[in-house]
Write an enzyme that holds these catalytic residues in place. Structure first.
Site, PDB file in Angstrom:
ATOM      1  N   ARG A  72     -47.197   4.608  -9.420  1.00 23.05           N
ATOM      2  CA  ARG A  72     -48.502   3.693  -9.038  1.00 23.05           C
ATOM      3  C   ARG A  72     -49.339   3.592 -10.321  1.00 23.05           C
ATOM      4  O   ARG A  72     -50.183   2.859 -10.458  1.00 23.05           O
ATOM      5  CB  ARG A  72     -49.040   4.050  -7.913  1.00 23.05           C
ATOM      6  CG  ARG A  72     -48.368   3.558  -6.629  1.00 23.05           C
ATOM      7  CD  ARG A  72     -49.171   3.739  -5.527  1.00 23.05           C
ATOM      8  NE  ARG A  72     -48.162   3.407  -4.300  1.00 23.05           N
ATOM      9  CZ  ARG A  72     -47.287   4.192  -3.907  1.00 23.05           C
ATOM     10  NH1 ARG A  72     -46.655   5.106  -4.546  1.00 23.05           N
ATOM     11  NH2 ARG A  72     -46.270   3.565  -2.802  1.00 23.05           N
ATOM     12  N   ALA A  99     -47.954  12.300  -6.678  1.00 23.62           N
ATOM     13  CA  ALA A  99     -47.197  12.202  -7.980  1.00 23.62           C
ATOM     14  C   ALA A  99     -47.857  12.947  -9.010  1.00 23.62           C
ATOM     15  O   ALA A  99     -46.957  13.332  -9.781  1.00 23.62           O
ATOM     16  CB  ALA A  99     -47.201  10.409  -8.253  1.00 23.62           C
ATOM     17  N   CYS A 130     -15.472   8.815   6.357  1.00 24.68           N
ATOM     18  CA  CYS A 130     -15.495   7.572   7.386  1.00 24.68           C
ATOM     19  C   CYS A 130     -15.640   6.252   6.513  1.00 24.68           C
ATOM     20  O   CYS A 130     -15.603   5.315   7.039  1.00 24.68           O
ATOM     21  CB  CYS A 130     -16.696   7.705   8.425  1.00 24.68           C
ATOM     22  SG  CYS A 130     -18.373   7.090   7.744  1.00 24.68           S
ATOM     23  N   CYS A 181     -22.014   8.175   9.646  1.00 20.74           N
ATOM     24  CA  CYS A 181     -21.548   9.351  10.315  1.00 20.74           C
ATOM     25  C   CYS A 181     -22.557  10.232  10.189  1.00 20.74           C
ATOM     26  O   CYS A 181     -22.386  11.558  10.817  1.00 20.74           O
ATOM     27  CB  CYS A 181     -20.152   9.592  10.068  1.00 20.74           C
ATOM     28  SG  CYS A 181     -19.913  10.592   8.513  1.00 20.74           S
ATOM     29  N   HIS A 233     -41.717  12.136   2.272  1.00 20.04           N
ATOM     30  CA  HIS A 233     -41.178  10.974   1.903  1.00 20.04           C
ATOM     31  C   HIS A 233     -39.594  11.355   1.551  1.00 20.04           C
ATOM     32  O   HIS A 233     -38.982  10.669   0.776  1.00 20.04           O
ATOM     33  CB  HIS A 233     -41.815  10.339   0.708  1.00 20.04           C
ATOM     34  CG  HIS A 233     -43.222   9.579   0.711  1.00 20.04           C
ATOM     35  ND1 HIS A 233     -43.954   9.432  -0.215  1.00 20.04           N
ATOM     36  CD2 HIS A 233     -43.835   9.528   1.980  1.00 20.04           C
ATOM     37  CE1 HIS A 233     -45.024   8.597   0.511  1.00 20.04           C
ATOM     38  NE2 HIS A 233     -45.018   8.798   1.818  1.00 20.04           N
ATOM     39  N   ILE A 278     -54.150  19.104 -12.755  1.00 19.77           N
ATOM     40  CA  ILE A 278     -53.887  20.083 -11.598  1.00 19.77           C
ATOM     41  C   ILE A 278     -53.345  21.657 -11.971  1.00 19.77           C
ATOM     42  O   ILE A 278     -53.869  22.522 -11.591  1.00 19.77           O
ATOM     43  CB  ILE A 278     -52.818  19.487 -10.574  1.00 19.77           C
ATOM     44  CG1 ILE A 278     -53.389  18.338 -10.198  1.00 19.77           C
ATOM     45  CG2 ILE A 278     -52.342  20.360  -9.304  1.00 19.77           C
ATOM     46  CD1 ILE A 278     -52.030  17.299  -9.547  1.00 19.77           C
ATOM     47  N   GLN A 288     -45.728  14.406  -1.009  1.00 17.15           N
ATOM     48  CA  GLN A 288     -45.163  13.063  -1.278  1.00 17.15           C
ATOM     49  C   GLN A 288     -43.983  12.676  -2.230  1.00 17.15           C
ATOM     50  O   GLN A 288     -43.511  11.703  -2.252  1.00 17.15           O
ATOM     51  CB  GLN A 288     -46.301  11.861  -1.285  1.00 17.15           C
ATOM     52  CG  GLN A 288     -47.547  12.053  -0.341  1.00 17.15           C
ATOM     53  CD  GLN A 288     -48.634  11.176  -0.944  1.00 17.15           C
ATOM     54  OE1 GLN A 288     -49.430  11.664  -1.527  1.00 17.15           O
ATOM     55  NE2 GLN A 288     -48.618  10.073  -0.195  1.00 17.15           N
ATOM     56  N   SER A 310     -54.179   9.886  -5.230  1.00 18.33           N
ATOM     57  CA  SER A 310     -55.355   9.006  -5.048  1.00 18.33           C
ATOM     58  C   SER A 310     -55.611   8.542  -3.707  1.00 18.33           C
ATOM     59  O   SER A 310     -56.576   8.073  -3.542  1.00 18.33           O
ATOM     60  CB  SER A 310     -55.312   7.931  -5.991  1.00 18.33           C
ATOM     61  OG  SER A 310     -54.035   6.987  -5.854  1.00 18.33           O
TER      62      SER A 310
HETATM   63 ZN   LIG Z   1     -19.501   8.986   7.029  1.00 21.10          ZN
END
Ligand SMILES: [Zn+2]
Length: 248
Positions: free
Chosen positions: A35, A23, A157, A135, A124, A236, A106, A196
């Site tokens: 977090r 993050a 669908c 579908c 993630h 960073i 992440q 972290s």
């Molecule tokens: Zn569908």
């Protein structure tokens, strides 16, 4: 020799560098860290107060209370208009120069690709991708963020469109995870930034690293600091800015 000289020496002598980020890479673009004390989890809207943030981003909420899930998701996770920062751009530049094998992230905001990185493994998932639960037809980000329907529906669908994001209660996407592990196994230098290292199994990537150089860049102390060759408790983008890609 300064720590930055050491950093550039390691970058210069390494053949397979991988960046693994959390993050903190995106907070400099204005995306809250879920977090941190200023992050999403403590920035609750009144109508969501009866739920925990973990529940609001869980598979249980999506299935049992989808209107609540999508209301929260639309309010909190739309990254439309958010731009990459210098950290994202530096990593893209390193990849282009042949000095970075890939990025494992992440984050679910797509900012690495927006900055120009190509080999990105999103362990993630991503809020920029959606699919029909029934579908599996794929849909773009706006299928959820701009849909007028409280619960977005598949045009083919009629099934529920859901984000291609790992929700609480779900396992990591198999392909992205396998590719991430393979990338780290092949790396001689792993740079870990903006995490972290408390969330498993993603954090286990850093602990499983057996290459030559582990570099950690994070505002706060991490559980892997003791294992690292170099540790920067700094921004960073400021640390990555010091990497001299052209001098290789
Ligand atoms: Zn569908």
């Amino acid at each position: 020799m300064s720590k930055y000289d050491d950093l550039n020496r390691i970058i210069a002598e390494s053949k397979h560098i991988v960046f693994f980020g959390g993050a903190g890479v995106s907070t400099e673009s204005g995306i809250p860290d879920f977090r941190s004390k200023d992050g999403l989890y403590n920035n609750r809207d009144v109508q969501f107060d009866r739920y925990t943030p973990e529940y609001l981003l869980s598979i249980d909420c999506l299935e049992d209370a989808p209107k609540v899930f999508y209301e929260f998701y639309r309010q909190k996770l739309n990254v439309d208009g958010i731009e990459p920062n210098r950290a994202h751009y530096k990593l893209a530049e390193m990849e282009k120069a042949g000095k970075l094998d890939g990025v494992i992230t992440q984050n679910i905001d797509g900012l690495h690709q927006k900055a120009g990185s190509v080999n990105v493994h999103e362990v993630h998932g991503s809020t920029l991708r959606n699919y029909c639960k029934r579908c599996h037809r794929k849909y773009p980000a706006d299928a959820i963020f701009t849909s007028k329907d409280p619960i977005p529906k598949c045009s083919i669908c009629g099934g529920m469109i859901r984000p291609d994001v790992t929700l609480y209660g779900e396992g990591l996407p198999t392909d992205a995870w396998r590719n991430a592990v393979r990338l780290v196994d092949n790396a001689d230098c792993l740079i870990v930034g903006g995490t972290s290292l408390v969330v498993n199994p993603a954090a286990s990537l850093a602990f499983g690293f057996r290459g030559d150089h582990l570099i950690i860049i994070n505002r706060d102390v991490t559980s892997a600091d003791r294992m690292a060759e170099l540790v920067f408790h700094e921004s960073i983008s400021e640390v990555l800015d010091k990497i001299d890609v052209g001098a290789q």
